[in-house]
Design a protein around this motif. Structure first.
Motif, PDB file in Angstrom:
ATOM      1  N   SER A   1       0.795  -1.034   0.128  1.00 26.14           N
ATOM      2  CA  SER A   1      -0.030  -0.128  -0.013  1.00 26.14           C
ATOM      3  C   SER A   1       0.969   1.454  -0.011  1.00 26.14           C
ATOM      4  CB  SER A   1      -1.124  -0.126   1.061  1.00 26.14           C
ATOM      5  OG  SER A   1      -0.435   0.780   2.423  1.00 26.14           O
ATOM      6  N   ILE A   2       1.984   1.158   0.588  1.00 19.99           N
ATOM      7  CA  ILE A   2       2.980   2.483   0.749  1.00 19.99           C
ATOM      8  C   ILE A   2       3.566   2.619  -0.856  1.00 19.99           C
ATOM      9  CG2 ILE A   2       5.365   3.080   1.133  1.00 19.99           C
ATOM     10  CD1 ILE A   2       4.951   1.754   3.871  1.00 19.99           C
ATOM     11  N   GLU A   3       3.810   1.460  -1.507  1.00 20.83           N
ATOM     12  CA  GLU A   3       4.189   1.619  -2.997  1.00 20.83           C
ATOM     13  C   GLU A   3       3.207   2.162  -3.957  1.00 20.83           C
ATOM     14  OE1 GLU A   3       7.157  -2.141  -2.567  1.00 20.83           O
ATOM     15  OE2 GLU A   3       5.611  -2.342  -4.026  1.00 20.83           O
ATOM     16  N   GLN A   4       1.913   1.620  -3.795  1.00 27.78           N
ATOM     17  CA  GLN A   4       0.819   2.190  -4.273  1.00 27.78           C
ATOM     18  C   GLN A   4       0.563   3.612  -4.163  1.00 27.78           C
ATOM     19  OE1 GLN A   4      -2.219  -0.909  -3.149  1.00 27.78           O
ATOM     20  NE2 GLN A   4      -1.534  -2.320  -4.695  1.00 27.78           N
ATOM     21  N   ASP A   5       0.611   4.084  -3.019  1.00 26.64           N
ATOM     22  CA  ASP A   5       0.210   5.367  -2.716  1.00 26.64           C
ATOM     23  C   ASP A   5       1.257   6.203  -3.381  1.00 26.64           C
ATOM     24  OD1 ASP A   5      -2.167   5.028  -1.139  1.00 26.64           O
ATOM     25  OD2 ASP A   5      -1.011   5.164   0.801  1.00 26.64           O
ATOM     26  N   ILE A   6       2.517   5.859  -3.091  1.00 24.44           N
ATOM     27  CA  ILE A   6       3.763   6.832  -3.760  1.00 24.44           C
ATOM     28  C   ILE A   6       3.565   6.745  -5.354  1.00 24.44           C
ATOM     29  CG2 ILE A   6       6.312   6.811  -4.218  1.00 24.44           C
ATOM     30  CD1 ILE A   6       5.753   7.424  -1.334  1.00 24.44           C
ATOM     31  N   ALA A   7       3.322   5.539  -5.847  1.00 24.90           N
ATOM     32  CA  ALA A   7       2.876   5.596  -7.483  1.00 24.90           C
ATOM     33  C   ALA A   7       1.582   6.541  -7.850  1.00 24.90           C
ATOM     34  CB  ALA A   7       2.874   4.071  -8.003  1.00 24.90           C
ATOM     35  N   ALA A   8       0.743   6.719  -7.062  1.00 25.49           N
ATOM     36  CA  ALA A   8      -0.330   7.317  -7.164  1.00 25.49           C
ATOM     37  C   ALA A   8      -0.249   8.957  -6.955  1.00 25.49           C
ATOM     38  CB  ALA A   8      -1.594   6.762  -6.569  1.00 25.49           C
ATOM     39  N   GLY A   9       1.004   9.031  -6.509  1.00 21.01           N
ATOM     40  CA  GLY A   9       1.476  10.679  -6.428  1.00 21.01           C
ATOM     41  C   GLY A   9       0.927  11.117  -4.888  1.00 21.01           C
ATOM     42  N   ILE A  10       0.897  10.113  -4.066  1.00 24.06           N
ATOM     43  CA  ILE A  10       0.594  10.596  -2.692  1.00 24.06           C
ATOM     44  C   ILE A  10       1.897  10.637  -1.679  1.00 24.06           C
ATOM     45  CG2 ILE A  10      -0.588  10.141  -0.525  1.00 24.06           C
ATOM     46  CD1 ILE A  10      -2.495   8.521  -1.915  1.00 24.06           C
ATOM     47  N   THR A  11       2.169  11.867  -1.241  1.00 23.91           N
ATOM     48  CA  THR A  11       3.261  11.968  -0.404  1.00 23.91           C
ATOM     49  C   THR A  11       2.927  11.346   1.033  1.00 23.91           C
ATOM     50  OG1 THR A  11       4.126  13.850  -1.463  1.00 23.91           O
ATOM     51  CG2 THR A  11       4.762  13.888   0.794  1.00 23.91           C
ATOM     52  N   LEU A  12       4.006  10.503   1.381  1.00 23.39           N
ATOM     53  CA  LEU A  12       3.509   9.832   2.577  1.00 23.39           C
ATOM     54  C   LEU A  12       4.665  10.366   3.670  1.00 23.39           C
ATOM     55  CD1 LEU A  12       3.085   5.858   1.794  1.00 23.39           C
ATOM     56  CD2 LEU A  12       1.423   7.479   2.827  1.00 23.39           C
ATOM     57  N   ILE A  13       3.974  10.532   4.893  1.00 18.84           N
ATOM     58  CA  ILE A  13       4.743  10.976   6.020  1.00 18.84           C
ATOM     59  C   ILE A  13       4.886   9.718   6.974  1.00 18.84           C
ATOM     60  CG2 ILE A  13       5.159  12.401   8.199  1.00 18.84           C
ATOM     61  CD1 ILE A  13       3.644  14.629   6.336  1.00 18.84           C
ATOM     62  N   VAL A  14       5.945   9.102   7.408  1.00 15.53           N
ATOM     63  CA  VAL A  14       5.954   7.845   8.362  1.00 15.53           C
ATOM     64  C   VAL A  14       6.588   8.137   9.423  1.00 15.53           C
ATOM     65  CG1 VAL A  14       6.456   5.483   8.140  1.00 15.53           C
ATOM     66  CG2 VAL A  14       5.828   6.416   6.060  1.00 15.53           C
ATOM     67  N   ASP A  15       5.853   7.984  10.619  1.00 15.01           N
ATOM     68  CA  ASP A  15       6.337   8.152  11.836  1.00 15.01           C
ATOM     69  C   ASP A  15       6.875   6.915  12.436  1.00 15.01           C
ATOM     70  OD1 ASP A  15       6.378   9.176  14.499  1.00 15.01           O
ATOM     71  OD2 ASP A  15       4.606   9.814  14.681  1.00 15.01           O
ATOM     72  N   ARG A  16       8.303   6.874  12.458  1.00 15.97           N
ATOM     73  CA  ARG A  16       8.923   5.603  12.899  1.00 15.97           C
ATOM     74  C   ARG A  16       9.063   4.636  11.820  1.00 15.97           C
ATOM     75  NH1 ARG A  16      11.084   5.465  18.155  1.00 15.97           N
ATOM     76  NH2 ARG A  16       9.646   6.174  19.943  1.00 15.97           N
ATOM     77  N   TYR A  17       9.899   3.920  11.501  1.00 20.03           N
ATOM     78  CA  TYR A  17      10.145   2.750  10.518  1.00 20.03           C
ATOM     79  C   TYR A  17      11.165   1.918  10.833  1.00 20.03           C
ATOM     80  CZ  TYR A  17       9.713   1.656   5.484  1.00 20.03           C
ATOM     81  OH  TYR A  17       9.606   0.926   4.495  1.00 20.03           O
ATOM     82  N   SER A  18      12.042   1.371   9.796  1.00 17.43           N
ATOM     83  CA  SER A  18      12.962   0.190   9.989  1.00 17.43           C
ATOM     84  C   SER A  18      14.194   0.555  11.005  1.00 17.43           C
ATOM     85  CB  SER A  18      13.347  -0.057   8.593  1.00 17.43           C
ATOM     86  OG  SER A  18      12.523  -0.297   7.944  1.00 17.43           O
ATOM     87  N   TYR A  19      14.561   1.758  10.817  1.00 19.29           N
ATOM     88  CA  TYR A  19      15.498   2.138  12.001  1.00 19.29           C
ATOM     89  C   TYR A  19      15.248   2.117  13.520  1.00 19.29           C
ATOM     90  CZ  TYR A  19      16.052   4.143   7.443  1.00 19.29           C
ATOM     91  OH  TYR A  19      16.186   4.335   5.907  1.00 19.29           O
ATOM     92  N   SER A  20      13.791   2.647  13.828  1.00 25.36           N
ATOM     93  CA  SER A  20      13.407   2.052  15.138  1.00 25.36           C
ATOM     94  C   SER A  20      13.444   0.589  15.277  1.00 25.36           C
ATOM     95  CB  SER A  20      12.052   2.929  15.149  1.00 25.36           C
ATOM     96  OG  SER A  20      12.102   4.157  15.803  1.00 25.36           O
ATOM     97  N   GLY A  21      12.884  -0.086  14.203  1.00 26.33           N
ATOM     98  CA  GLY A  21      12.973  -1.453  14.518  1.00 26.33           C
ATOM     99  C   GLY A  21      14.025  -1.989  14.789  1.00 26.33           C
ATOM    100  N   ALA A  22      15.245  -1.789  14.184  1.00 23.24           N
ATOM    101  CA  ALA A  22      16.406  -2.255  14.193  1.00 23.24           C
ATOM    102  C   ALA A  22      16.995  -2.071  15.603  1.00 23.24           C
ATOM    103  CB  ALA A  22      17.522  -1.761  13.275  1.00 23.24           C
ATOM    104  N   VAL A  23      16.845  -0.501  15.873  1.00 18.14           N
ATOM    105  CA  VAL A  23      17.775  -0.031  17.193  1.00 18.14           C
ATOM    106  C   VAL A  23      16.940  -0.734  18.360  1.00 18.14           C
ATOM    107  CG1 VAL A  23      17.805   2.073  18.444  1.00 18.14           C
ATOM    108  CG2 VAL A  23      18.631   1.857  16.022  1.00 18.14           C
TER     109      VAL A  23
END
Ligand code: Z5A
Ligand code: MG
Length: 216
Positions: free
Chosen positions: A85-107
């Motif tokens: 759904s992230i890929e689809q939104d980006i392809a559809a021209g939507i700008t996504l703001i994501v609060d925490r991601y893989s970096y928090s995940g690893a750390v």
């Protein structure tokens, strides 16, 4: 008549320590970009609404226990279940703001000092996920964070964990390079002005970047 292809959206990740102001800044950024005419969505990880997210929520609240590697993989699976759904939104021209991601995940997982759960191990399941076009790291000292209220009731919200998390974020971002460090120990307005400038530069350069990349 020919249709103009949609310009892809920008994938913006906001990372940082506890009480750095990530969620406050994500909201300000969403409003700013909307006013600029962008089609914007704000999402956060963990997404506690999915079945996996519900397991994570009860773990964080302390009402359920999970083995360290197991909960780590659930946090990662929570991102994988939203990757399409992230890929689809980006392809559809939507700008996504994501609060925490893989970096928090690893750390946060590596901060547990479990001998078989290194930062390297923790990063592996993130490989192949959509790569942010910009990662903003909201940096704040332990002293400034403490002024914003005491620790909450959730797991990880204690001094020793936060100290290790701080060190591991530094280690990870020394390796990852393309991270934009923002001094988050200032007023909401000062911080948001820096974020807006960094994001505007990133959006302007998007055409030269090409399609959405994947984490390696
Ligand atoms: N976690 C994990 O282990 N693995 C993963 O893969 C992921 C996460 C994705 C829950 O995350 C936990 O999950 C987290 C990491 C782990 N564990 N910990 N600790 P979360 O994102 O749900 O946590 P949160 O509680 O929403 O976020 P936060 O880090 O505590 O806060 P924040 O979003 O950075 O800050 P805020 O809510 O915007 O602001 C905090 C307070 O400070 C609030 O009262 C504001 O009004 C105030 N504030 C904000 N900015 C300022 C400025 N500039 N000046 C003064 N006061 C301010
Ligand atoms: Mg938050």
């Amino acid at each position: 008549s020919q249709q103009t292809p949609t310009r892809r959206g920008t994938l913006i990740v906001v990372e940082g320590l506890d009480r750095a102001g990530k969620s406050s800044q994500c909201e300000l950024l969403r409003d700013y970009l909307s006013e600029q005419g962008h089609n914007v969505k704000y999402i956060r990880f963990p997404d506690r609404t999915t079945p996996i997210g519900k397991l994570i929520d009860s773990y964080l609240r302390g009402s359920a226990n999970q083995e360290d590697h197991s909960i780590h993989l659930l946090f990662s699976a929570n991102r994988w279940e939203l990757a399409k759904s992230i890929e689809q939104d980006i392809a559809a021209g939507i700008t996504l703001i994501v609060d925490r991601y893989s970096y928090s995940g690893a750390v946060y997982s590596a901060a547990k000092a479990n001998p078989t759960l290194s930062l390297e191990w923790a990063w592996q399941p993130e490989i192949g996920l959509p790569q942010p076009d910009i990662c903003l790291f909201l940096s704040i000292s332990a002293e400034e964070a403490a002024k914003r209220g005491g620790f909450g009731a959730e797991r990880y919200e204690n001094e020793s964990m936060q100290t290790r998390v701080r060190e591991l974020f530094r280690t990870l971002f020394e390796r990852q390079k393309d991270v934009c460090v923002v001094d988050a120990g200032r007023t909401l307005e000062e911080v948001s002005r820096d974020i807006q400038a960094a994001v505007s530069d990133c959006v302007a350069q998007l055409d030269t970047v090409g399609p959405l990349r994947t984490l390696g």
